[in-house]
Design a protein around this motif. Structure first.
Motif, mmCIF file in Angstrom:
data_model
loop_
_atom_site.group_PDB
_atom_site.id
_atom_site.type_symbol
_atom_site.label_atom_id
_atom_site.label_comp_id
_atom_site.label_asym_id
_atom_site.label_seq_id
_atom_site.Cartn_x
_atom_site.Cartn_y
_atom_site.Cartn_z
ATOM 1 N N ILE A 237 0.751 -1.295 -0.037
ATOM 2 C CA ILE A 237 -0.061 -0.067 -0.026
ATOM 3 C C ILE A 237 0.994 1.170 0.065
ATOM 4 O O ILE A 237 1.757 1.426 0.717
ATOM 5 C CB ILE A 237 -1.126 -0.023 1.208
ATOM 6 N N ASN A 238 0.655 2.061 -0.817
ATOM 7 C CA ASN A 238 1.317 3.366 -1.103
ATOM 8 C C ASN A 238 0.468 4.689 -0.677
ATOM 9 O O ASN A 238 -0.532 4.585 -1.318
ATOM 10 C CB ASN A 238 1.952 3.384 -2.412
ATOM 11 N N LYS A 239 0.938 5.340 -0.108
ATOM 12 C CA LYS A 239 0.452 6.911 0.315
ATOM 13 C C LYS A 239 0.310 7.631 -0.706
ATOM 14 O O LYS A 239 1.479 7.918 -1.291
ATOM 15 C CB LYS A 239 1.102 7.232 1.509
ATOM 16 N N VAL A 240 -0.730 8.363 -0.847
ATOM 17 C CA VAL A 240 -0.859 9.545 -1.784
ATOM 18 C C VAL A 240 -0.470 11.038 -0.895
ATOM 19 O O VAL A 240 -0.097 11.547 -1.339
ATOM 20 C CB VAL A 240 -1.992 9.231 -2.918
ATOM 21 N N ASN A 241 -1.951 10.930 -0.174
ATOM 22 C CA ASN A 241 -1.901 12.160 0.519
ATOM 23 C C ASN A 241 -1.651 11.985 2.068
ATOM 24 O O ASN A 241 -1.911 10.851 2.543
ATOM 25 C CB ASN A 241 -3.486 12.679 0.359
#
Ligand SMILES: [Zn+2]
Length: 662
Positions: A256-260
């Motif tokens: 899971i990658n964070k955007v905001n």
């Protein structure tokens, strides 16, 4: 009529113009062909395969499909695990020797070593927005709820289009239902693709990547090649295939990658719609604005009005839009597709004028999901089979919804100058879907959806031994060997201020009941495809705990016709939904119900008795059945529109308007 760009065929006939275009597509095609030439579909449930062989035996009596002995031989191997026969060209399949298939595939197993120094050439890639529900749950209103769903669907197609343009069309395995699955070169780096996507409305995105050996596409994950010892060869080989490899990949965690980054937001800057994000103007955040724009574009396009050109292009790719477009086009605009700005539109007539209370339509949130689709997909042996099955289920779901909407418009919802269908599709995935309808459309919709599924997949009573009149009938009639029904939950809510995302949760709870009753009751009775549905509203849902194990509240789509006719009879003899609720208090006690009716409504005794004995004959629990009847009646009673009552169309007159077959 149905054409989804999403799912590609990997058959390369002479005339087929989607032949592999480049290196990677050829490798995939080769690996799959190598596998397909030697493998057959092994349903994990052996009984299904035995049924199939039985049919092959019967067929052999009429046509030569490979000699009686040959079928006999396969049967002996599968059913009695007989010694391997050298004549049988199964490439070690179902051999008692677990190493046979492995040693026969030696060339393939060594392919990477021989070709490219042991480096894997291929990998699976998966992309999705995690916890889609957390976005939908921001939608108290239709425009936000549906908007987020459309926006996510569109994003997945952006990702899919990127991969199609950079790697090849044939590498996409699926891109419907909110996630993307593809086969990519092991050197694939998603960085550029991620950069090209508008991820700003989302907090996170999720990726997964797994290299695999060519031989694994044929024999399943390498760890399944060894240590089977005395395990049943049939079971062993059902786990040595492409489906198991995909399953291994899809069940691995991914990243899971964070955007905001969500910082603390001052209360006066909190978005009014989602109550989660920062709103510069203190009213609405950028994400919700975008979601609404997607929804508005969808509704404008559905009304053939001009809309944001860039977003229109994106929406054109989506199946929820294709559905609307196809209903309009196929019927030369004879069917008016009505989409809503808000669910409050159901309190108005089609000119936008408020109507009196008893003429309102109620929204129904509906969610549905295929029962054994996932399990079936995981037991395929080759990529081609995976694509075929995926395509079949996708088609089955789409077609049955399309058919049901069209038939409902033409046969029922025709109190207007031209037939109308009012609905809002939320999601049409591969084997799951959700949409919003009106309570008036619900009964015919479910009946016709069931009818469409039976047309495609057939339905047979498990206990009935069908005797075919002749060979032609035997070959042409549908012979489903296992269950592939669709379980549906439908929640009717009369207060349109009720948040949609909560109505959806109610619908999901009802879908769960359908799944349980499907497993506990219907799957024991039938093979093939059917709609199993549980319907409730805010009032009857209070009774859920009491009746949720019972199949009366949960019925077969086909029985919707009985329900409709019963409601018509009850209406005509003055039995109200209130009266039905009184009967429910008698807890399904037949004698007490009859006594109550005889004393208070003696003139309607006959019809009540008939209804109850019909329900019993269909195997339904009376209490649950009465709750279902009461629920539907209370949402339909006295409803008229344009001066005509809902019940003015007796079922037997339906179908007079002939429609070309789909
Ligand atoms: Zn917001």
């Amino acid at each position: 009529m149905y054409n989804s760009e999403a799912i590609h065929n990997v058959h390369y006939g002479k005339k087929y113009n989607n032949k592999p275009q480049n290196f990677i597509e050829w490798i995939i095609a080769y690996a799959d062909k190598a596998s397909a030439s030697s493998r057959t579909f092994l349903p994990r449930n052996k009984e299904v395969f035995e049924n199939f062989l039985e049919f092959a035996e019967k067929l052999q009596e009429l046509y030569d499909i490979g000699s009686k002995e040959y079928i006999e031989e396969i049967k002996n191997k599968v059913v009695e695990n007989e010694e391997d026969s050298e004549e049988l060209r199964t490439y070690g399949l179902i051999s008692p020797d677990e190493n046979k298939a492995i040693s026969l595939a030696e060339k393939l197993i060594n392919a990477e070593k021989d070709l490219c120094g042991g480096k894997n050439l291929l990998a699976f890639y998966h992309f999705e927005i995690p916890s889609i529900k957390s976005y939908l749950n921001r939608g108290r209103e239709l425009s936000i709820y549906a908007g987020y769903s459309i926006m996510i669907d569109s994003l997945i197609h952006d990702a899919s289009d990127y991969i199609k343009s950079k790697i090849g069309k044939e590498v996409i395995i699926s891109d419907e239902g909110g996630s993307l699955l593809a086969i990519v070169p092991s050197s694939f780096n998603s960085k550029e693709m991620i950069k090209s996507l508008d991820l700003s409305p989302f907090e996170t995105y999720k990726e997964n990547f797994m290299e695999f050996k060519l031989a694994e596409a044929h024999l399943g994950p390498e760890e399944n090649w060894k240590n089977w010892r005395s395990e049943d060869p049939y079971f062993r080989d059902s786990l040595r295939g492409f489906g198991t490899l995909i399953n291994k990949f899809l069940s691995s965690p991914g990243k899971i990658n964070k955007v905001n980054n969500n910082n603390v937001i001052p209360i006066d800057k909190l978005c009014n719609k989602c109550k989660i994000n920062y709103a510069k103007d203190g009213k609405e955040c950028e994400s919700c604005k975008k979601a609404e724009l997607f929804y508005k574009t969808f509704t404008s396009m559905s009304r053939n009005k001009s809309a944001d050109p860039q977003i229109s292009e994106k929406i054109k790719r989506l199946r929820i839009y294709k559905l609307v477009e196809e209903i309009q086009e196929r019927n030369e605009e004879k069917i008016l597709v009505k989409v809503w700005d808000t669910v409050d539109d159901l309190n108005k007539d089609f000119n936008g004028n408020e109507v009196e209370l008893k003429k309102r339509r109620y929204p129904v949130v509906m969610v549905g999901d295929g029962d054994n689709f996932g399990q079936l997909k995981s037991s395929v042996t080759t990529l081609t089979q995976y694509l075929e099955i995926n395509r079949f289920f996708t088609y089955m779901t789409y077609y049955s919804i399309f058919y049901a909407l069209e038939k409902t418009a033409i046969n029922f919802y025709k109190h207007f100058s031209s037939p109308v269908i009012e609905f809002q599709p939320i999601l049409l995935g591969g084997d799951d879907f959700s949409l919003i309808l009106t309570s008036q459309e619900l009964i015919p919709f479910l009946y016709y959806m069931d009818e469409a599924l039976v047309k495609i997949g057939g339905r047979v009573d498990k206990d009935s031994q069908k005797n075919y009149a002749d060979a032609a009938e035997m070959i042409s009639s549908k012979k489903p060997y296992q269950w592939f029904g669709i379980s549906i939950g439908a929640y009717i809510y009369k207060n349109t201020a009720y948040p949609i995302f909560l109505a959806r949760e109610d619908a999901e709870e009802l879908e769960h009941i359908s799944k349980n009753v499907s497993k506990g009751v219907f799957q024991g009775k039938y093979f093939g495809s059917e709609v199993i549905v549980t319907i409730m509203d805010e009032k009857s849902k209070g009774l859920l705990e009491k009746i949720k194990e019972k199949n009366g509240i949960c019925i077969l789509g086909n029985n919707m016709r009985n329900i409709y006719e019963t409601i018509l009879k009850f209406e005509n003899s003055g039995i109200s939904s209130k009266k039905i609720l009184d009967y429910i208090k008698l807890e399904g006690d037949k004698i007490r119900i009859f006594y109550d009716v005889a004393r208070n409504n003696s003139e309607s005794l006959e019809i009540v008795m008939e209804t109850i004995s019909n329900a019993i004959r269909n195997g339904y629990d009376i209490e649950g059945y009465l709750v279902l009847l009461g629920t539907l009646m209370s949402s339909l009673e006295q409803k008229n529109f344009e001066g005509k009552e809902y019940y003015k169309t007796p079922w037997e007159n339906i179908g007079v308007i002939q429609n070309e077959s789909l």
